[in-house]
Design an enzyme around this catalytic site. Structure first.
Site, PDB file in Angstrom:
ATOM      1  N   THR A  80       0.805  -1.003   0.220  1.00 53.52           N
ATOM      2  CA  THR A  80       0.422   0.263   0.241  1.00 53.52           C
ATOM      3  C   THR A  80       0.950   1.438   0.153  1.00 53.52           C
ATOM      4  OG1 THR A  80      -1.550  -0.681   1.591  1.00 53.52           O
ATOM      5  CG2 THR A  80      -2.088   1.214   1.623  1.00 53.52           C
ATOM      6  N   VAL A  81       1.996   1.304   0.957  1.00 54.59           N
ATOM      7  CA  VAL A  81       2.635   2.484   1.211  1.00 54.59           C
ATOM      8  C   VAL A  81       3.996   2.384  -0.220  1.00 54.59           C
ATOM      9  CG1 VAL A  81       3.961   3.963   2.895  1.00 54.59           C
ATOM     10  CG2 VAL A  81       2.195   2.310   3.882  1.00 54.59           C
ATOM     11  N   GLU A 129       8.915  10.156   9.760  1.00 50.91           N
ATOM     12  CA  GLU A 129       7.574  10.797  10.225  1.00 50.91           C
ATOM     13  C   GLU A 129       6.442   9.769   9.904  1.00 50.91           C
ATOM     14  OE1 GLU A 129       7.687  14.281  10.966  1.00 50.91           O
ATOM     15  OE2 GLU A 129       6.236  13.062  11.051  1.00 50.91           O
ATOM     16  N   GLY A 180       0.135   9.162   9.781  1.00 50.64           N
ATOM     17  CA  GLY A 180       0.208   8.644   8.127  1.00 50.64           C
ATOM     18  C   GLY A 180       0.519  10.471   7.907  1.00 50.64           C
ATOM     19  N   ILE A 189       0.502  13.479   8.483  1.00 49.25           N
ATOM     20  CA  ILE A 189       0.357  14.433   9.608  1.00 49.25           C
ATOM     21  C   ILE A 189       1.619  14.033  10.437  1.00 49.25           C
ATOM     22  CG2 ILE A 189      -0.355  15.455  11.875  1.00 49.25           C
ATOM     23  CD1 ILE A 189      -3.162  13.034  11.263  1.00 49.25           C
ATOM     24  N   LYS A 227       2.472   3.574  18.606  1.00 52.95           N
ATOM     25  CA  LYS A 227       2.840   5.256  17.971  1.00 52.95           C
ATOM     26  C   LYS A 227       2.474   6.828  19.399  1.00 52.95           C
ATOM     27  CE  LYS A 227      -0.064   4.252  14.075  1.00 52.95           C
ATOM     28  NZ  LYS A 227      -1.305   4.264  13.253  1.00 52.95           N
TER      29      LYS A 227
HETATM   30  P1  NAP Z   1       1.824  -3.761   2.767  1.00 51.33           P
HETATM   31  O1  NAP Z   1       0.546  -3.210   1.939  1.00 51.33           O
HETATM   32  O2  NAP Z   1       1.059  -5.086   3.163  1.00 51.33           O
HETATM   33  O3  NAP Z   1       3.132  -4.385   2.291  1.00 51.33           O
HETATM   34  C1  NAP Z   1       3.986  -4.812   2.602  1.00 51.33           C
HETATM   35  C2  NAP Z   1       5.232  -5.041   1.459  1.00 51.33           C
HETATM   36  O4  NAP Z   1       5.700  -5.345   2.092  1.00 51.33           O
HETATM   37  C3  NAP Z   1       4.333  -5.780   0.408  1.00 51.33           C
HETATM   38  O5  NAP Z   1       5.225  -5.577  -0.727  1.00 51.33           O
HETATM   39  C4  NAP Z   1       5.588  -6.955   0.894  1.00 51.33           C
HETATM   40  O6  NAP Z   1       5.848  -8.014  -0.662  1.00 51.33           O
HETATM   41  C5  NAP Z   1       6.500  -6.859   1.305  1.00 51.33           C
HETATM   42  N1  NAP Z   1       7.111  -7.970   1.947  1.00 51.33           N
HETATM   43  C6  NAP Z   1       6.053  -8.293   3.315  1.00 51.33           C
HETATM   44  N2  NAP Z   1       7.112  -8.503   3.704  1.00 51.33           N
HETATM   45  C7  NAP Z   1       8.917  -8.860   3.175  1.00 51.33           C
HETATM   46  C8  NAP Z   1       9.321  -9.586   3.653  1.00 51.33           C
HETATM   47  N3  NAP Z   1       9.225 -10.822   4.625  1.00 51.33           N
HETATM   48  N4  NAP Z   1      10.532  -9.870   2.263  1.00 51.33           N
HETATM   49  C9  NAP Z   1      10.012  -8.742   1.442  1.00 51.33           C
HETATM   50  N5  NAP Z   1       9.561  -8.342   1.242  1.00 51.33           N
HETATM   51  C10 NAP Z   1       8.536  -8.313   1.894  1.00 51.33           C
HETATM   52  O7  NAP Z   1       2.038  -3.231   4.241  1.00 51.33           O
HETATM   53  P2  NAP Z   1       1.871  -1.185   3.688  1.00 51.33           P
HETATM   54  O8  NAP Z   1       0.514  -0.795   4.424  1.00 51.33           O
HETATM   55  O9  NAP Z   1       2.165  -0.882   3.211  1.00 51.33           O
HETATM   56  O10 NAP Z   1       2.854  -1.389   5.295  1.00 51.33           O
HETATM   57  C11 NAP Z   1       3.960  -0.755   5.064  1.00 51.33           C
HETATM   58  C12 NAP Z   1       4.749  -0.099   6.430  1.00 51.33           C
HETATM   59  O11 NAP Z   1       4.131   1.296   6.732  1.00 51.33           O
HETATM   60  C13 NAP Z   1       4.001  -0.901   7.839  1.00 51.33           C
HETATM   61  O12 NAP Z   1       5.155  -0.790   8.223  1.00 51.33           O
HETATM   62  C14 NAP Z   1       3.095  -0.218   8.579  1.00 51.33           C
HETATM   63  O13 NAP Z   1       2.603  -0.071   9.503  1.00 51.33           O
HETATM   64  C15 NAP Z   1       3.505   1.147   7.992  1.00 51.33           C
HETATM   65  N6  NAP Z   1       1.611   2.385   7.276  1.00 51.33           N
HETATM   66  C16 NAP Z   1       0.971   1.991   7.033  1.00 51.33           C
HETATM   67  C17 NAP Z   1       0.222   2.830   5.730  1.00 51.33           C
HETATM   68  C18 NAP Z   1      -0.985   2.166   6.071  1.00 51.33           C
HETATM   69  O14 NAP Z   1      -2.129   3.567   5.790  1.00 51.33           O
HETATM   70  N7  NAP Z   1      -1.206   0.985   5.392  1.00 51.33           N
HETATM   71  C19 NAP Z   1      -0.002   4.187   6.970  1.00 51.33           C
HETATM   72  C20 NAP Z   1       1.861   4.349   7.810  1.00 51.33           C
HETATM   73  C21 NAP Z   1       2.601   3.047   8.290  1.00 51.33           C
HETATM   74  P3  NAP Z   1       4.783  -8.398  -1.371  1.00 51.33           P
HETATM   75  O15 NAP Z   1       4.411  -7.430  -2.475  1.00 51.33           O
HETATM   76  O16 NAP Z   1       5.133  -9.299  -2.748  1.00 51.33           O
HETATM   77  O17 NAP Z   1       3.721  -9.338  -0.766  1.00 51.33           O
HETATM   78  N1  HSE Z   2      -2.925   0.341  10.665  1.00 49.18           N
HETATM   79  C1  HSE Z   2      -2.989   2.078  10.697  1.00 49.18           C
HETATM   80  C2  HSE Z   2      -3.820   2.812  10.861  1.00 49.18           C
HETATM   81  C3  HSE Z   2      -1.759   1.890   9.483  1.00 49.18           C
HETATM   82  O1  HSE Z   2      -5.137   2.203  10.739  1.00 49.18           O
HETATM   83  O2  HSE Z   2      -3.704   3.821  11.775  1.00 49.18           O
HETATM   84  C4  HSE Z   2      -1.625   3.224   9.918  1.00 49.18           C
HETATM   85  O3  HSE Z   2      -0.208   3.501  10.926  1.00 49.18           O
END
Ligand code: NAP
Ligand code: HSE
Length: 428
Positions: free
Chosen positions: A15-16, A128, A133, A135, A204
């Site tokens: 997603t990110v 950050e 997110g 902010i 957080k």
């Molecule tokens: P996600 O959609 O689940 O994506 C995770 C990515 O990491 C995928 O591309 C996955 O590969 C890869 N990955 C996971 N484990 C791996 C491994 N062992 N080796 C290699 N690649 C690996 O997660 P996300 O929502 O983007 O979140 C990413 C980070 O941002 C997390 O720390 C989350 O807490 C943080 N975050 C997320 C949001 C949000 O709104 N989603 C907001 C703020 C912060 P594949 O694509 O091959 O599965």
């Molecule tokens: N799962 C987290 C949330 C993503 O819902 O706030 C952002 O850190």
């Protein structure tokens, strides 16, 4: 100014990560101007090379080998979880690569270790996106508010639960359906229990508190209660009193140099700015000696808002590439904590009781015995012999309410204590 592109490796492209690619494509010219050099993303480390991905993801740059990422100038970690993310972040820093991460799990539990690795590697680490997110709260607390003594942080720090509570309150959506919607929108963690159980918000809060109170606050220091026990019935009852139910993450000075840290559902007055924070939006309400009250508000989750925070960090990393690191000041001293039982709140209680003479007196006697001062009581008959009792209390210690509820549950006239929800803290 050199125009040679900076190579940026990305660990993860979900997603990110996909949001980072989209933002770079959409705003490339402005980003290049602000960074001082073009940014070329690659390699991109993922888990599954065969997975279907959005067209914006350059498949030729995908790899499963972390070692390839060390060929780049900067490493962006957007994969999440602790293993292998923590180890890869440490290796990148040790190899002298600045790291940008959105990983609150790693920063909350291993922030001191990460800061030490960055110092040893002579580079900076930026995080950050780990809180709130899009902010810009980390930089604000670290820099702009460094001169203010923070008295309280009250945050809505989890977009998923805020989205779920909004749907439950406004559309009567069932919890399970609302969780599925949050997952589909990309807000939820890979394991959404971290959102629902309040652990994500606790991580957080630990990061924010470490900065605000210059101490090494860990997620395990936070008393946590998630939203799993909330019923639509209580959310509706709260609405009748003009309250909105939120998952609040609170860190506050509690006197005697101690801090109180907790995450729990709470009813917020409908007129409070936090009550207006809906859907996946987050807010951080700060109270400090010099600033008074301040609220930071914005999208707390989702692809592009989070990518915005990552990109801001990345631009800074690129601008200062090759210059001496400014160093992450990670406080190592542990804070003095207020034991959760000593924390004081006002409560909404819902009991199911027999509708017969003397029951209210019994309930009041138990509450009185534990020093629980009743603010008001609302009794609604339920059928012939049963009644719902809603008791609102004045401020009382958590330990008193816990003991009182245990004893109330033992009364023959009380069929059950159905809910116990805190009200917005005094002074917020
Ligand atoms: P996600 O959609 O689940 O994506 C995770 C990515 O990491 C995928 O591309 C996955 O590969 C890869 N990955 C996971 N484990 C791996 C491994 N062992 N080796 C290699 N690649 C690996 O997660 P996300 O929502 O983007 O979140 C990413 C980070 O941002 C997390 O720390 C989350 O807490 C943080 N975050 C997320 C949001 C949000 O709104 N989603 C907001 C703020 C912060 P594949 O694509 O091959 O599965
Ligand atoms: N799962 C987290 C949330 C993503 O819902 O706030 C952002 O850190």
């Amino acid at each position: 100014m050199t125009s040679a592109p900076v190579r940026v490796a990305m660990l993860g492209c979900g997603t990110v990560g996909t949001g980072v690619l989209a933002l770079l494509a959409d705003n490339r010219e402005a980003i290049t101007a602000k960074a001082g050099r073009p940014i070329a993303v690659g390699p991109i480390v993922v888990r599954d090379l065969e997975k279907e991905r959005q067209a914006i993801v350059p498949r030729a740059l995908l790899t499963r080998r972390f070692e390839d990422a060390l060929e780049a100038d900067v490493v962006v970690e957007v994969m999440g979880g602790t293993t292998p993310a923590r180890g890869w972040i440490l290796q990148a820093l040790a190899a002298g690569r600045p790291v940008v991460t959105a990983n609150k799990d790693v920063m909350a539990d291993h922030g001191v270790e990460v800061a030490a690795a960055a110092r040893a590697g002579g580079v900076d680490v930026f995080f950050e996106a780990a809180v709130g997110g899009g902010i810009p709260i980390i930089r604000s607390l670290k820099e702009s508010l460094a001169g203010t003594r923070v008295r309280r942080i009250a945050g809505i720090l989890n977009g998923t639960t805020n989205y779920i509570l909004t749907r439950m309150s406004e559309a009567g959506t069932e919890l399970r359906q609302a969780v599925a919607e949050a997952q589909a929108a990309g807000f939820a963690e890979a394991d959404p229990r971290a959102d629902l159980d309040g652990l994500d918000a606790a991580r957080k809060l630990a990061i924010l508190s470490s900065i605000a109170f210059s101490a090494r606050v860990l997620p395990s220091d936070v008393a946590v209660e998630g939203i799993g026990g909330l019923s639509p019935h209580d959310i509706r009852n709260g609405q009748r009193f003009g309250w909105v139910c939120k998952l609040l993450a609170i860190a506050e000075q509690a006197g005697g140099g101690r801090i109180s840290l907790r995450v729990h559902p709470a009813f917020v007055e409908g007129s409070h700015p936090l009550a207006a924070v809906r859907d996946s939006y987050n807010a951080i309400y700060l109270q400090g000696d010099a600033i008074g009250d301040a609220m930071f508000y914005g999208r707390g989750a989702g692809s592009l808002p989070t990518a915005s925070a990552v990109m801001g960090d990345l631009i800074e990393a690129v601008r200062f590439l090759g210059q001496p690191a400014r160093g992450l000041q990670a406080a190592e001293g542990r804070p003095a904590l207020l034991p959760p039982g000593e924390s004081v709140s006002r409560f909404y209680l819902r009991l199911q009781a027999l509708d017969r003479p003397g029951v209210l007196a019994q309930v009041a006697a138990v509450l009185g015995r534990y020093d629980v001062n009743i603010h008001s009581v609302l009794q609604t008959p339920e059928g012939e012999r049963s009644a719902e009792l809603i008791v609102r209390t004045h401020p009382v210690r958590e330990s008193s309410i816990t003991n009182a509820l245990t004893e109330l549950g033992r009364l023959e006239a009380v069929a059950g204590v159905r809910a116990c929800i805190r009200l917005q803290p005094d002074g917020l």
